[in-house]
Design a protein around this motif. Structure first.
Motif, PDB file in Angstrom:
ATOM      1  N   CYS A   1       0.821  -1.211   0.000  1.00 53.85           N
ATOM      2  CA  CYS A   1       0.000   0.000   0.000  1.00 53.85           C
ATOM      3  C   CYS A   1       0.855   1.261   0.000  1.00 53.85           C
ATOM      4  CB  CYS A   1      -0.915   0.012   1.224  1.00 53.85           C
ATOM      5  SG  CYS A   1      -2.047  -1.378   1.323  1.00 53.85           S
TER       6      CYS A   1
ATOM      7  N   PHE B   1      -3.879   2.559   6.624  1.00 58.71           N
ATOM      8  CA  PHE B   1      -3.966   1.145   6.253  1.00 58.71           C
ATOM      9  C   PHE B   1      -3.902   0.215   7.470  1.00 58.71           C
ATOM     10  CE2 PHE B   1      -1.531   3.315   2.775  1.00 58.71           C
ATOM     11  CZ  PHE B   1      -2.566   3.334   1.854  1.00 58.71           C
TER      12      PHE B   1
ATOM     13  N   TRP C   1      -6.513  -2.584   7.642  1.00 53.40           N
ATOM     14  CA  TRP C   1      -6.886  -3.189   6.363  1.00 53.40           C
ATOM     15  C   TRP C   1      -6.770  -4.704   6.379  1.00 53.40           C
ATOM     16  CZ3 TRP C   1      -6.292  -0.493   1.063  1.00 53.40           C
ATOM     17  CH2 TRP C   1      -6.928   0.759   1.119  1.00 53.40           C
TER      18      TRP C   1
ATOM     19  N   PRO D   1       2.085  -1.740   4.307  1.00 46.04           N
ATOM     20  CA  PRO D   1       2.075  -0.292   4.059  1.00 46.04           C
ATOM     21  C   PRO D   1       3.506   0.226   3.918  1.00 46.04           C
ATOM     22  CG  PRO D   1       0.848  -0.907   6.051  1.00 46.04           C
ATOM     23  CD  PRO D   1       1.704  -2.057   5.677  1.00 46.04           C
TER      24      PRO D   1
ATOM     25  N   PHE E   1      -1.562  -1.222  -4.215  1.00 50.40           N
ATOM     26  CA  PHE E   1      -2.640  -0.250  -4.090  1.00 50.40           C
ATOM     27  C   PHE E   1      -2.016   1.106  -3.800  1.00 50.40           C
ATOM     28  CE2 PHE E   1      -5.195   2.522  -1.489  1.00 50.40           C
ATOM     29  CZ  PHE E   1      -6.388   2.585  -2.201  1.00 50.40           C
TER      30      PHE E   1
END
Length: 276
Positions: free
Chosen positions: A37, A48, A51, A63, A107
């Motif tokens: 991420c 995040f 998540w 992340p 992402f």
């Protein structure tokens, strides 16, 4: 005057903090699903933090912690995308998050989408495993970046921009200590986006999903749709309700469902799912 070389941070510094995954578990399945991420300008990876619950068991959420934030707050933030993408790519490789055969998905939201794209290109250039899917959110296509994006605003105007875009949490206020600490990093990130110039490269081979919000003033649906030219596979354009920071609102739930579906999709299921 020659540019001073930035000290290279160890790979673990890019993936450090509560809920982060500094390196894959050697006993774990090396091909297990992994969600890398990349956050938005001025943001921290805390967005995040939960998540892993949203994407389900068995998925490692990774992340990326950029300089100027959290445990790296003493490091100067980057202002050039090429340098940031190079060092983030090296960190991913060194930490084992882009190992051959890994089922990793990228992402990125806003600036993070641009960084995710550049890292995917860098991995491909090195002959390494790129993401099997790229999710871009709240971001216009790379060739639409560049030019003034707020980096030259005075502090008051920058505070107002943050408020207008909905970046503040419900308990934050303009002028709060939290926001004041974030302003230098935000300004550096905006400068990075303004200086970015896309250079022509062949499209990525992975499928993509792009998210645009109906009240986002800086990533309009047509600008998000323009990501279609960046994949040789397919692109799904998901439109959600909210503003630029819809990640903090109700639209976050369908986004996480979309991520979970892709991360748990088998190779046999994927092919027919991405032909439209």
């Amino acid at each position: 005057m020659p540019r001073t070389e930035r000290p290279r941070a160890p790979a673990r510094a890019w993936f450090t903090g509560p809920g982060f995954a500094p390196a894959p578990d050697p006993a774990a399945d090396p091909a297990g699903p992994r969600l890398v991420c990349f956050g938005y300008a001025g943001g921290t990876p805390s967005v995040f933090r939960d998540w892993a619950d949203g994407v389900g068991p068995g998925v490692t959420v990774v992340p990326v912690l950029l300089p100027g934030r959290g445990l790296r707050s003493e490091e100067a933030p980057y202002t050039e995308m090429a340098e940031l993408a190079r060092d983030a790519t090296e960190a991913l490789v060194a930490a084992g998050h882009a190992a051959p055969g890994a089922r990793h998905v990228f992402f990125g939201h806003s600036m993070g989408a641009l960084l995710a794209y550049e890292v995917a290109c860098a991995l491909r250039d090195r002959g390494l495993s790129g993401p099997r899917h790229l999710f871009v959110s709240g971001s216009r296509a790379p060739h639409l970046y560049g030019g003034p994006d707020g980096q030259d605003l005075g502090d008051d105007a920058l505070r107002q921009l943050v408020r207008d875009l909905g970046a503040l949490r419900p308990d934050d206020r303009v002028g709060s200590a939290y926001l004041e600490r974030r302003l230098p990093v935000l300004r550096a990130d905006l400068a990075l986006c303004a200086r970015y110039r896309w250079r022509p490269r062949r499209p990525l081979g992975c499928p993509m999903t792009a998210f645009s919000a109906d009240r986002d003033p800086i990533a309009l649906p047509a600008q998000v749709e323009a990501w279609r030219a960046y994949t040789a596979a397919s692109l799904l354009h998901r439109r959600v309700r909210g503003g630029h920071f819809f990640l903090h609102g109700p639209a976050r739930l369908p986004l996480l469902r979309e991520l979970r579906a892709e991360l748990t999709r088998t190779a046999e299921e994927r092919e027919p799912s991405w032909t439209h």
